[in-house]
Design an enzyme around this catalytic site. Structure first.
Site, PDB file in Angstrom:
ATOM      1  N   SER A  12      -3.458   7.278 -18.800  1.00 46.89           N
ATOM      2  CA  SER A  12      -3.545   8.192 -17.659  1.00 46.89           C
ATOM      3  C   SER A  12      -4.912   8.079 -16.984  1.00 46.89           C
ATOM      4  O   SER A  12      -5.950   8.321 -17.602  1.00 46.89           O
ATOM      5  CB  SER A  12      -3.355   9.641 -18.113  1.00 46.89           C
ATOM      6  OG  SER A  12      -3.770  10.513 -17.072  1.00 46.89           O
ATOM      7  N   HIS A  37      -0.620   5.636 -15.476  1.00 46.98           N
ATOM      8  CA  HIS A  37      -0.067   6.974 -15.239  1.00 46.98           C
ATOM      9  C   HIS A  37      -1.001   7.705 -14.288  1.00 46.98           C
ATOM     10  O   HIS A  37      -2.222   7.782 -14.518  1.00 46.98           O
ATOM     11  CB  HIS A  37       0.031   7.722 -16.576  1.00 46.98           C
ATOM     12  CG  HIS A  37       0.692   9.061 -16.492  1.00 46.98           C
ATOM     13  ND1 HIS A  37       2.052   9.214 -16.432  1.00 46.98           N
ATOM     14  CD2 HIS A  37       0.152  10.307 -16.464  1.00 46.98           C
ATOM     15  CE1 HIS A  37       2.342  10.512 -16.388  1.00 46.98           C
ATOM     16  NE2 HIS A  37       1.208  11.201 -16.406  1.00 46.98           N
ATOM     17  N   ASP A  39      -1.826  11.180 -12.492  1.00 45.63           N
ATOM     18  CA  ASP A  39      -1.579  12.630 -12.562  1.00 45.63           C
ATOM     19  C   ASP A  39      -1.980  13.309 -11.264  1.00 45.63           C
ATOM     20  O   ASP A  39      -3.156  13.560 -11.018  1.00 45.63           O
ATOM     21  CB  ASP A  39      -2.378  13.234 -13.733  1.00 45.63           C
ATOM     22  CG  ASP A  39      -1.722  12.925 -15.052  1.00 45.63           C
ATOM     23  OD1 ASP A  39      -2.413  12.449 -15.969  1.00 45.63           O
ATOM     24  OD2 ASP A  39      -0.498  13.151 -15.160  1.00 45.63           O
ATOM     25  N   MET A  41      -2.190  16.479  -8.971  1.00 46.00           N
ATOM     26  CA  MET A  41      -2.218  17.927  -9.187  1.00 46.00           C
ATOM     27  C   MET A  41      -2.633  18.633  -7.901  1.00 46.00           C
ATOM     28  O   MET A  41      -3.590  18.191  -7.241  1.00 46.00           O
ATOM     29  CB  MET A  41      -3.227  18.264 -10.287  1.00 46.00           C
ATOM     30  CG  MET A  41      -2.909  17.578 -11.590  1.00 46.00           C
ATOM     31  SD  MET A  41      -4.193  17.950 -12.818  1.00 46.00           S
ATOM     32  CE  MET A  41      -3.573  17.002 -14.192  1.00 46.00           C
ATOM     33  N   HIS A  71       2.996  11.003 -11.567  1.00 47.93           N
ATOM     34  CA  HIS A  71       3.466  12.263 -12.157  1.00 47.93           C
ATOM     35  C   HIS A  71       3.065  13.388 -11.208  1.00 47.93           C
ATOM     36  O   HIS A  71       1.890  13.748 -11.127  1.00 47.93           O
ATOM     37  CB  HIS A  71       2.801  12.421 -13.535  1.00 47.93           C
ATOM     38  CG  HIS A  71       3.110  13.714 -14.210  1.00 47.93           C
ATOM     39  ND1 HIS A  71       2.391  14.137 -15.311  1.00 47.93           N
ATOM     40  CD2 HIS A  71       4.021  14.691 -13.966  1.00 47.93           C
ATOM     41  CE1 HIS A  71       2.866  15.302 -15.724  1.00 47.93           C
ATOM     42  NE2 HIS A  71       3.859  15.660 -14.908  1.00 47.93           N
ATOM     43  N   MET A  73       2.546  16.863 -10.342  1.00 54.10           N
ATOM     44  CA  MET A  73       2.413  18.248 -10.817  1.00 54.10           C
ATOM     45  C   MET A  73       2.060  19.094  -9.591  1.00 54.10           C
ATOM     46  O   MET A  73       0.925  19.559  -9.421  1.00 54.10           O
ATOM     47  CB  MET A  73       1.323  18.345 -11.894  1.00 54.10           C
ATOM     48  CG  MET A  73       1.763  17.719 -13.198  1.00 54.10           C
ATOM     49  SD  MET A  73       0.405  17.427 -14.326  1.00 54.10           S
ATOM     50  CE  MET A  73      -0.143  15.843 -13.686  1.00 54.10           C
ATOM     51  N   MET A 142       6.708  17.374 -21.437  1.00 51.61           N
ATOM     52  CA  MET A 142       5.267  17.641 -21.509  1.00 51.61           C
ATOM     53  C   MET A 142       4.926  18.191 -22.884  1.00 51.61           C
ATOM     54  O   MET A 142       5.595  19.120 -23.372  1.00 51.61           O
ATOM     55  CB  MET A 142       4.844  18.654 -20.431  1.00 51.61           C
ATOM     56  CG  MET A 142       4.870  18.106 -19.005  1.00 51.61           C
ATOM     57  SD  MET A 142       3.859  16.640 -18.776  1.00 51.61           S
ATOM     58  CE  MET A 142       2.222  17.308 -19.093  1.00 51.61           C
ATOM     59  N   GLY A 147      -2.227  20.138 -16.505  1.00 50.92           N
ATOM     60  CA  GLY A 147      -3.372  20.507 -15.665  1.00 50.92           C
ATOM     61  C   GLY A 147      -4.645  19.819 -16.116  1.00 50.92           C
ATOM     62  O   GLY A 147      -5.498  19.485 -15.299  1.00 50.92           O
ATOM     63  N   PHE A 148      -4.756  19.583 -17.417  1.00 48.67           N
ATOM     64  CA  PHE A 148      -6.012  19.011 -17.889  1.00 48.67           C
ATOM     65  C   PHE A 148      -5.757  18.017 -19.031  1.00 48.67           C
ATOM     66  O   PHE A 148      -4.814  18.169 -19.795  1.00 48.67           O
ATOM     67  CB  PHE A 148      -6.956  20.121 -18.391  1.00 48.67           C
ATOM     68  CG  PHE A 148      -7.325  21.087 -17.301  1.00 48.67           C
ATOM     69  CD1 PHE A 148      -6.520  22.198 -17.060  1.00 48.67           C
ATOM     70  CD2 PHE A 148      -8.419  20.839 -16.476  1.00 48.67           C
ATOM     71  CE1 PHE A 148      -6.812  23.077 -16.023  1.00 48.67           C
ATOM     72  CE2 PHE A 148      -8.724  21.721 -15.430  1.00 48.67           C
ATOM     73  CZ  PHE A 148      -7.915  22.840 -15.207  1.00 48.67           C
ATOM     74  N   GLY A 149      -6.653  17.031 -19.111  1.00 53.52           N
ATOM     75  CA  GLY A 149      -6.600  16.125 -20.256  1.00 53.52           C
ATOM     76  C   GLY A 149      -7.317  16.775 -21.434  1.00 53.52           C
ATOM     77  O   GLY A 149      -7.879  17.861 -21.316  1.00 53.52           O
ATOM     78  N   GLY A 150      -7.253  16.119 -22.568  1.00 55.83           N
ATOM     79  CA  GLY A 150      -8.022  16.558 -23.733  1.00 55.83           C
ATOM     80  C   GLY A 150      -7.477  17.773 -24.458  1.00 55.83           C
ATOM     81  O   GLY A 150      -8.175  18.386 -25.255  1.00 55.83           O
ATOM     82  N   ASP A 181       3.651  13.377 -22.894  1.00 49.41           N
ATOM     83  CA  ASP A 181       2.429  13.350 -22.110  1.00 49.41           C
ATOM     84  C   ASP A 181       1.579  14.565 -22.450  1.00 49.41           C
ATOM     85  O   ASP A 181       1.974  15.691 -22.191  1.00 49.41           O
ATOM     86  CB  ASP A 181       2.844  13.385 -20.627  1.00 49.41           C
ATOM     87  CG  ASP A 181       1.688  13.344 -19.690  1.00 49.41           C
ATOM     88  OD1 ASP A 181       1.916  13.430 -18.464  1.00 49.41           O
ATOM     89  OD2 ASP A 181       0.539  13.222 -20.149  1.00 49.41           O
ATOM     90  N   GLY A 182       0.404  14.271 -23.086  1.00 45.24           N
ATOM     91  CA  GLY A 182      -0.522  15.366 -23.386  1.00 45.24           C
ATOM     92  C   GLY A 182      -0.830  15.407 -24.871  1.00 45.24           C
ATOM     93  O   GLY A 182       0.059  15.659 -25.682  1.00 45.24           O
ATOM     94  N   GLY A 183      -2.086  15.112 -25.203  1.00 45.35           N
ATOM     95  CA  GLY A 183      -2.513  15.159 -26.614  1.00 45.35           C
ATOM     96  C   GLY A 183      -1.948  14.033 -27.445  1.00 45.35           C
ATOM     97  O   GLY A 183      -1.784  14.150 -28.656  1.00 45.35           O
ATOM     98  N   GLY A 203      -4.470   9.821 -22.033  1.00 44.55           N
ATOM     99  CA  GLY A 203      -5.658   9.711 -21.192  1.00 44.55           C
ATOM    100  C   GLY A 203      -6.895   9.609 -22.073  1.00 44.55           C
ATOM    101  O   GLY A 203      -7.504   8.550 -22.216  1.00 44.55           O
TER     102      GLY A 203
HETATM  103  C1  DX5 Z   1      -1.945  16.743 -18.172  1.00 45.31           C
HETATM  104  C2  DX5 Z   1      -1.539  15.380 -17.645  1.00 45.31           C
HETATM  105  C3  DX5 Z   1      -1.603  14.379 -18.747  1.00 45.31           C
HETATM  106  C4  DX5 Z   1      -3.015  14.218 -19.233  1.00 45.31           C
HETATM  107  C5  DX5 Z   1      -3.014  13.528 -20.569  1.00 45.31           C
HETATM  108  O1  DX5 Z   1      -1.767  17.662 -17.199  1.00 45.31           O
HETATM  109  O2  DX5 Z   1      -0.210  15.405 -17.159  1.00 45.31           O
HETATM  110  O3  DX5 Z   1      -1.125  13.101 -18.306  1.00 45.31           O
HETATM  111  O4  DX5 Z   1      -3.749  13.471 -18.302  1.00 45.31           O
HETATM  112  O5  DX5 Z   1      -4.319  13.595 -21.022  1.00 45.31           O
HETATM  113  P1  DX5 Z   1      -4.635  13.526 -22.596  1.00 45.31           P
HETATM  114  O6  DX5 Z   1      -3.993  12.239 -23.058  1.00 45.31           O
HETATM  115  O7  DX5 Z   1      -6.121  13.486 -22.628  1.00 45.31           O
HETATM  116  O8  DX5 Z   1      -4.039  14.735 -23.218  1.00 45.31           O
HETATM  117 ZN    ZN Z   2       0.819  13.255 -16.689  1.00 44.64          ZN
END
Ligand code: DX5
Ligand code: ZN
Length: 222
Positions: A12, A37, A39, A41, A71, A73, A142, A147-150, A181-183, A203
């Protein structure tokens, strides 16, 4: 029939260093990333604002042959789907939660000939996606609140839905990949794959890894 055992790794760009976007896109591809990917937003559907169609167009110019997994959002994908098609997306994933004409938006994406994904948030049931499962190429479950990575992988809330989606697909002989997608790390990718997912978005665990190629290999073999 799609090959649901084919593992696809989608780094991502939300976690990339945007100061060196071109190097980062090429680094992800050279490190074995299958898809990029993106994202998108809008600060309404999710509590963050990232980038729009011109960013996707820029990535397309940087990586003419890459598979761009956009993606959305955003609250009103119906109003923007044409511009994300024109910007060079290879897949567009829309969320089921916002209030808009999903069927018409699905039609527009399918008519363009690119791939179509439908995303459900952790709190959204599979039932909400059910009416569309026969039309989509990808179901994105999801595994964090978007909304956020990490963020931390939400196992209990989401793995039963991955299992249920795989069951519905099998029982109805449907043809959609299951994406998470996510974590996503090697550990959580293994859990998600065991439950039926084959497309892994990551990501932090790719762009922020000390060795991106190793991280991607570990996601592929998890
Ligand atoms: C979250 C995004 C994900 C995110 C993944 O809102 O849709 O794609 O970027 O980030 P990580 O892999 O760091 O959780
Ligand atoms: Zn995503």
């Amino acid at each position: 029939m799609a090959n649901f055992n084919q593992r696809i790794i989608a780094p991502s760009l939300l976690a990339a260093n945007w100061k060196n976007l071109s190097d980062e896109c090429n680094r992800a591809i050279d490190s074995g990333g299958d898809w990029l990917h993106l994202d998108v937003m809008d600060g309404h559907f999710v509590e963050n604002i990232s980038f729009g169609p011109s960013f996707v167009k820029h990535v397309r110019e940087i990586a003419p042959n890459a598979f761009l997994d956009t993606h959305l959002m955003i609250e009103r994908p119906d109003n923007y789907v044409e511009s994300f098609i024109e910007s060079g997306s290879s897949n567009i994933t829309i969320h089921v939660e916002p209030k808009y004409d999903i069927s018409t938006t699905i039609q527009k994406i399918k008519e363009s000939g690119i791939s179509l994904g439908l995303a459900i948030n952790p709190e959204t049931s599979i039932e909400a996606a059910q009416p569309f499962l026969s039309q989509i190429d990808i179901l994105l479950v999801m595994t964090v609140v978007p909304g956020f990575g990490g963020q931390k992988f939400m196992d209990e809330e989401t793995m039963p839905k991955v299992r249920e989606a795989a069951k519905i697909r099998k029982e109805n002989n449907l043809n959609f990949h299951i994406q998470v997608d996510g974590g996503i790390t090697a550990t959580t990718a293994k859990i998600a794959a065991k439950n039926g997912a084959n497309i892994m978005v990551a990501g932090t665990n790719t762009f922020r890894a000390t060795d991106m190629r190793l991280a991607i290999d570990e996601l592929r073999n998890a």
